[in-house]
Design a protein around this motif. Structure first.
Motif, mmCIF file in Angstrom:
data_model
loop_
_atom_site.group_PDB
_atom_site.id
_atom_site.type_symbol
_atom_site.label_atom_id
_atom_site.label_comp_id
_atom_site.label_asym_id
_atom_site.label_seq_id
_atom_site.Cartn_x
_atom_site.Cartn_y
_atom_site.Cartn_z
ATOM 1 N N ARG A 99 -7.645 1.919 -4.319
ATOM 2 C CA ARG A 99 -8.801 1.208 -3.771
ATOM 3 C C ARG A 99 -8.553 0.759 -2.337
ATOM 4 N NH1 ARG A 99 -8.865 -2.388 -9.186
ATOM 5 N NH2 ARG A 99 -6.650 -2.130 -8.747
ATOM 6 N N GLY A 100 -9.640 0.652 -1.573
ATOM 7 C CA GLY A 100 -9.552 0.197 -0.199
ATOM 8 C C GLY A 100 -9.515 1.362 0.779
ATOM 9 N N ASP A 134 -9.831 -0.944 6.771
ATOM 10 C CA ASP A 134 -9.736 -2.370 6.470
ATOM 11 C C ASP A 134 -8.536 -3.028 7.162
ATOM 12 O OD1 ASP A 134 -11.900 -2.018 4.776
ATOM 13 O OD2 ASP A 134 -10.661 -1.774 2.986
ATOM 14 N N GLU A 153 -9.872 -10.667 0.043
ATOM 15 C CA GLU A 153 -11.055 -9.932 -0.406
ATOM 16 C C GLU A 153 -10.717 -8.973 -1.544
ATOM 17 O OE1 GLU A 153 -12.373 -8.181 3.220
ATOM 18 O OE2 GLU A 153 -13.303 -10.039 3.977
ATOM 19 N N SER A 154 -9.427 -8.694 -1.734
ATOM 20 C CA SER A 154 -8.994 -7.798 -2.818
ATOM 21 C C SER A 154 -8.481 -8.550 -4.036
ATOM 22 C CB SER A 154 -7.884 -6.868 -2.302
ATOM 23 O OG SER A 154 -8.364 -6.001 -1.303
ATOM 24 N N ASP A 208 -9.763 -7.207 -7.435
ATOM 25 C CA ASP A 208 -9.138 -5.929 -7.788
ATOM 26 C C ASP A 208 -7.709 -6.146 -8.274
ATOM 27 O OD1 ASP A 208 -11.379 -4.479 -7.049
ATOM 28 O OD2 ASP A 208 -10.688 -4.163 -4.994
ATOM 29 N N PHE A 209 -7.012 -7.068 -7.655
ATOM 30 C CA PHE A 209 -5.616 -7.336 -7.990
ATOM 31 C C PHE A 209 -5.469 -8.049 -9.330
ATOM 32 C CE2 PHE A 209 -2.120 -10.578 -7.424
ATOM 33 C CZ PHE A 209 -1.061 -9.709 -7.637
ATOM 34 N N GLN A 243 -14.930 -12.899 -9.890
ATOM 35 C CA GLN A 243 -14.297 -13.427 -8.676
ATOM 36 C C GLN A 243 -13.784 -14.846 -8.912
ATOM 37 O OE1 GLN A 243 -17.446 -12.951 -5.854
ATOM 38 N NE2 GLN A 243 -17.230 -10.724 -5.758
ATOM 39 N N VAL A 288 -2.243 -4.569 -1.722
ATOM 40 C CA VAL A 288 -3.162 -3.953 -0.760
ATOM 41 C C VAL A 288 -2.476 -2.821 0.005
ATOM 42 C CG1 VAL A 288 -4.487 -4.364 1.357
ATOM 43 C CG2 VAL A 288 -4.622 -5.989 -0.540
ATOM 44 N N GLU A 324 -1.910 0.265 -2.355
ATOM 45 C CA GLU A 324 -3.111 1.018 -2.702
ATOM 46 C C GLU A 324 -3.717 1.718 -1.484
ATOM 47 O OE1 GLU A 324 -5.865 0.203 -5.502
ATOM 48 O OE2 GLU A 324 -4.388 -0.425 -6.984
#
Length: 348
Positions: A46-47, A51, A96-97, A100-101, A128, A151, A154
């Motif tokens: 992801r990502g 970014d 912001e991740s 996802d984490f 969230q 981050v 990924e």
């Protein structure tokens, strides 16, 4: 090993190939061969590199240290137009991740589907908020480093997280036990599954960060047997893996079953982040070129420390990826992380 162009920041944001894995690799559950498994895992990452382009500067990447199988990647913070390192912006981007984490993929996809049906964002907002509540308020928490490693892994290495350990916490005042994260990829030369144990340390001193990071990682790779940390996390991975793809999950679980023939092809590796204070950033009026030059001047010392610790921890036979990220002040980074996550006051 990995494609030397796969983690470059200024490149386009399309997924990079990990190479031409041997398509003759025997199929494992779900019909996944080496190539199919590689493609399936890359799709999970992801990502986008975009970014991070404005926030991190590549100082030196994809360098294999002599006498080891450790690949070092060094990134410095970008400097804004007023000569300030972009610490706060990096912390904000990383946060912001956090969903996802911290939240399993299947729950995220379910929330997205429910929101698409209802026309609302209520379900994603709930996730969230849940993700935010899982982070500890302990003052010296290393969870900011864990999130940063997630981050970078990924986005830059395209190694997706396959075990969401934060969601398994039973006490938010505690950190997760065992490794900080578990990621997976496929070796481009052999087509074999590579399982990466993740470990991050953010300390004021570079040598201490390197020492503690590799010392924490070593038991996962070096020790064997039912009481090893790797054995316990493998059992956890078999129970709690969530890639939101039943066929892929079946294939991966067969690779992770010590009683299955596929287990003999898995390579266990390390994935590390070491963050630390660095005087390369002046108090005012920083210039990107000067910061990079100062970091480059100190980088040989950090690489020597990495090589020494790899040898002392008997990790020289294991493939490792290590991100070195010098900060002007790691405590400032932690404080910004707490602020963006929503932790108002750090506990003593």
């Amino acid at each position: 090993m990995t494609d030397p162009t796969h983690n470059r920041l200024p490149a386009d944001t399309e997924a990079q190939s990990h190479g031409n894995a041997d398509s003759s690799t025997a199929d494992v559950g779900g019909g996944f061969s080496g190539t199919g498994l590689s493609n399936a895992l890359e799709r999970l990452a992801r990502g986008e590199r975009a970014d991070l382009v404005a926030l991190l500067h590549e100082v030196e990447i994809d360098v294999v240290l002599d006498g080891t199988k450790l690949t070092c990647h060094c990134y410095a913070l970008k400097i804004d137009g007023n000569g300030r390192p972009r610490v706060s912006e990096l912390a904000e981007a990383i946060c912001e991740s956090m969903t996802d984490f911290a939240i399993p993929r299947s729950r995220i996809e379910d929330a997205r589907a429910r929101d698409a049906q209802s026309g609302s964002t209520r379900n994603m907002t709930r996730l969230q908020n849940e993700a935010r509540s899982l982070f500890t308020d302990i003052a010296n928490s290393g969870e900011g480093g864990e999130l940063l490693l997630f981050v970078l892994a990924e986005i830059l290495l395209q190694l997706p997280q396959v075990l969401c350990k934060m969601s398994l916490k039973t006490n938010t005042r505690m950190h997760v036990h065992g490794v900080d994260g578990v990621h997976a990829g496929v070796d481009p030369d052999t087509g074999r599954l590579a399982l990466y144990w993740g470990e991050s340390k953010i300390y004021g001193d570079a040598t201490a960060a390197i020492r503690e990071c590799l010392a924490s990682l070593a038991p996962m790779l070096v020790r064997e047997g039912p009481q090893s940390g790797a054995s316990r996390d493998l059992q956890l991975l078999q129970r709690a893996m969530d890639v939101n793809d039943p066929a892929l999950e079946l294939a991966l679980k067969q690779f992770l079953d010590p009683r299955h023939e596929a287990y003999n092809t898995v390579e266990f590796r390390g994935l590390c982040l070491v963050g630390f204070d660095c005087d390369a950033y002046p108090r005012t009026g920083a210039q990107q070129e000067a910061v990079v030059s100062a970091v480059l001047a100190q980088l040989p010392r950090w690489k020597q420390a990495l090589t020494r610790r790899v040898q002392e921890e008997v990790l020289d036979g294991f493939a490792l990826h290590v991100f070195c990220v010098p900060f002007p002040d790691v405590e400032s980074f932690r404080e910004h992380m707490r602020g963006f996550i929503g932790i108002r006051r750090a506990a003593a």
